[in-house]
Design a protein around this motif. Structure first.
Motif, mmCIF file in Angstrom:
data_model
loop_
_atom_site.group_PDB
_atom_site.id
_atom_site.type_symbol
_atom_site.label_atom_id
_atom_site.label_comp_id
_atom_site.label_asym_id
_atom_site.label_seq_id
_atom_site.Cartn_x
_atom_site.Cartn_y
_atom_site.Cartn_z
ATOM 1 N N SER A 138 0.741 -1.171 0.021
ATOM 2 C CA SER A 138 -0.129 0.070 0.035
ATOM 3 C C SER A 138 0.943 1.051 -0.066
ATOM 4 C CB SER A 138 -1.008 0.058 1.260
ATOM 5 O OG SER A 138 -0.486 -0.211 2.440
ATOM 6 N N ASN A 139 0.448 2.393 -0.501
ATOM 7 C CA ASN A 139 0.996 3.492 -0.768
ATOM 8 C C ASN A 139 2.144 3.439 -1.437
ATOM 9 O OD1 ASN A 139 -0.988 4.985 0.867
ATOM 10 N ND2 ASN A 139 0.227 4.742 2.666
ATOM 11 N N SER A 140 2.375 2.438 -2.506
ATOM 12 C CA SER A 140 3.535 2.420 -3.156
ATOM 13 C C SER A 140 4.846 2.300 -2.484
ATOM 14 C CB SER A 140 3.368 3.160 -4.291
ATOM 15 O OG SER A 140 2.296 3.076 -5.257
ATOM 16 N N ALA A 141 4.789 1.839 -1.284
ATOM 17 C CA ALA A 141 6.097 1.659 -0.284
ATOM 18 C C ALA A 141 6.791 0.716 -1.276
ATOM 19 C CB ALA A 141 5.660 1.268 1.027
ATOM 20 N N GLY A 142 8.278 0.949 -1.153
ATOM 21 C CA GLY A 142 9.238 0.365 -2.083
ATOM 22 C C GLY A 142 9.350 0.922 -3.329
ATOM 23 N N PRO A 143 9.682 0.576 -4.434
ATOM 24 C CA PRO A 143 10.246 -0.925 -4.460
ATOM 25 C C PRO A 143 11.754 -1.148 -4.104
ATOM 26 C CG PRO A 143 10.066 -0.208 -6.603
ATOM 27 C CD PRO A 143 9.728 0.885 -5.696
ATOM 28 N N LEU A 144 12.443 0.061 -4.027
ATOM 29 C CA LEU A 144 13.842 -0.207 -3.732
ATOM 30 C C LEU A 144 14.228 -0.468 -2.344
ATOM 31 C CD1 LEU A 144 14.781 2.727 -6.090
ATOM 32 C CD2 LEU A 144 14.741 0.334 -6.803
ATOM 33 N N SER A 145 13.428 -0.394 -1.474
ATOM 34 C CA SER A 145 13.802 -0.716 -0.150
ATOM 35 C C SER A 145 12.761 -1.251 0.605
ATOM 36 C CB SER A 145 14.025 0.548 0.868
ATOM 37 O OG SER A 145 12.905 1.311 0.619
ATOM 38 N N ARG A 146 13.228 -1.961 1.816
ATOM 39 C CA ARG A 146 12.098 -2.814 2.536
ATOM 40 C C ARG A 146 10.951 -1.904 2.952
ATOM 41 N NH1 ARG A 146 11.825 -7.750 5.227
ATOM 42 N NH2 ARG A 146 10.415 -7.595 7.243
ATOM 43 N N PRO A 147 9.679 -2.436 2.776
ATOM 44 C CA PRO A 147 8.780 -1.588 2.913
ATOM 45 C C PRO A 147 8.246 -1.381 4.442
ATOM 46 C CG PRO A 147 7.961 -3.131 1.480
ATOM 47 C CD PRO A 147 9.486 -3.604 1.717
ATOM 48 N N ARG A 148 8.164 -0.326 4.900
ATOM 49 C CA ARG A 148 8.208 0.142 6.361
ATOM 50 C C ARG A 148 6.530 0.594 6.562
ATOM 51 N NH1 ARG A 148 12.129 4.465 6.369
ATOM 52 N NH2 ARG A 148 10.444 5.414 7.705
ATOM 53 N N TRP A 149 6.147 0.276 7.882
ATOM 54 C CA TRP A 149 4.907 0.632 8.116
ATOM 55 C C TRP A 149 4.662 1.930 8.311
ATOM 56 C CZ3 TRP A 149 0.262 -1.447 9.726
ATOM 57 C CH2 TRP A 149 -0.651 -0.869 10.494
ATOM 58 N N GLU A 150 5.556 2.845 8.621
ATOM 59 C CA GLU A 150 5.343 4.304 8.249
ATOM 60 C C GLU A 150 5.035 4.737 6.856
ATOM 61 O OE1 GLU A 150 7.280 3.199 11.723
ATOM 62 O OE2 GLU A 150 8.031 2.950 9.575
ATOM 63 N N THR A 151 5.690 4.247 5.918
ATOM 64 C CA THR A 151 5.209 4.536 4.387
ATOM 65 C C THR A 151 4.197 3.694 3.954
ATOM 66 O OG1 THR A 151 6.981 2.990 3.633
ATOM 67 C CG2 THR A 151 7.623 5.487 3.878
ATOM 68 N N ALA A 152 3.885 2.603 4.428
ATOM 69 C CA ALA A 152 2.688 1.958 3.884
ATOM 70 C C ALA A 152 1.333 1.918 4.579
ATOM 71 C CB ALA A 152 3.121 0.272 3.881
ATOM 72 N N SER A 153 1.221 2.529 5.751
ATOM 73 C CA SER A 153 -0.052 2.641 6.583
ATOM 74 C C SER A 153 -0.948 3.719 6.011
ATOM 75 C CB SER A 153 0.302 2.792 7.886
ATOM 76 O OG SER A 153 0.941 3.852 8.289
ATOM 77 N N PHE A 154 -2.234 3.628 6.142
ATOM 78 C CA PHE A 154 -3.083 4.396 5.801
ATOM 79 C C PHE A 154 -4.522 4.376 6.584
ATOM 80 C CE2 PHE A 154 -3.606 0.326 3.592
ATOM 81 C CZ PHE A 154 -4.955 0.305 3.553
ATOM 82 N N SER A 155 -5.249 5.295 6.849
ATOM 83 C CA SER A 155 -6.464 5.294 7.475
ATOM 84 C C SER A 155 -7.683 4.865 6.795
ATOM 85 C CB SER A 155 -6.618 6.594 8.166
ATOM 86 O OG SER A 155 -5.698 7.231 8.837
ATOM 87 N N VAL A 156 -8.347 3.935 7.572
ATOM 88 C CA VAL A 156 -9.703 3.499 6.949
ATOM 89 C C VAL A 156 -10.714 4.157 8.006
ATOM 90 C CG1 VAL A 156 -11.308 1.685 6.720
ATOM 91 C CG2 VAL A 156 -8.836 1.305 6.171
ATOM 92 N N PRO A 157 -11.766 5.063 7.186
ATOM 93 C CA PRO A 157 -12.476 5.702 8.102
ATOM 94 C C PRO A 157 -13.718 4.948 8.288
ATOM 95 C CG PRO A 157 -12.474 6.766 6.014
ATOM 96 C CD PRO A 157 -11.497 5.624 6.028
ATOM 97 N N GLU A 158 -14.725 5.507 9.081
ATOM 98 C CA GLU A 158 -16.057 4.569 9.167
ATOM 99 C C GLU A 158 -16.842 4.109 7.980
ATOM 100 O OE1 GLU A 158 -18.605 6.107 11.838
ATOM 101 O OE2 GLU A 158 -17.400 6.593 13.526
ATOM 102 N N ALA A 159 -16.606 5.136 6.713
ATOM 103 C CA ALA A 159 -17.154 4.714 5.581
ATOM 104 C C ALA A 159 -16.570 3.616 4.584
ATOM 105 C CB ALA A 159 -17.382 6.136 4.794
#
Length: 143
Positions: free
Chosen positions: A112-133
């Motif tokens: 998610s969030n196109s984290a990578g591809p040149l480094s190991r994906p990290r939570w800080e760059t891959a995470s996103f919010s899911v609202p109630e909707a």
């Protein structure tokens, strides 16, 4: 059951059924750039940074047949919060992301969030919010 108690029980059931659920949102994940229809796409939903990317430690996962182009998956009943998604094209259906020389992925993969591809994906760059909707994310595979 007396009629008044029956009416109260029915009203309570209707109120619960009509109330919005904290688990009612969905998360739609569209995987882009799937090369071919060999094997499956393995899509993992993570809800904790300390387990992000660890096999078997995801909140839940989906396995869908691969198809050239785009494949859409829906995680139902996702509570509002912060999440990250990983996906890989398990072309040989061995249940693992194959790696060349034990390091570089030799099957398509994405985060998610196109984290990578040149480094190991990290939570800080891959995470996103899911609202109630609910939410929709797009992930491009890297081969």
């Amino acid at each position: 059951m007396p009629r008044a108690a029956h009416t109260l029980a029915l009203a309570a059931c209707l109120a619960v059924a009509a109330a919005p659920s904290a688990w009612a949102a969905g998360l739609t994940v569209t995987v882009e750039g799937v090369r071919d229809d060999r094997g499956d796409l393995r899509i993992a939903l993570f809800d904790r940074p300390e387990t992000f990317g660890e096999t078997g430690k995801q909140r839940t996962r989906l396995v869908l047949p691969a198809a050239p182009g785009e494949v859409t998956a829906v995680f139902a009943d996702v509570a509002p919060g912060t999440y990250a998604v990983t996906v890989y094209h398990d072309a040989d259906r061995n249940g693992e992301l194959n790696r060349a020389l034990g390091l570089l992925p030799s099957e398509g993969w994405g985060v998610s969030n196109s984290a990578g591809p040149l480094s190991r994906p990290r939570w800080e760059t891959a995470s996103f919010s899911v609202p109630e909707a609910g939410a929709t994310v797009r992930i491009r595979l890297h081969y």
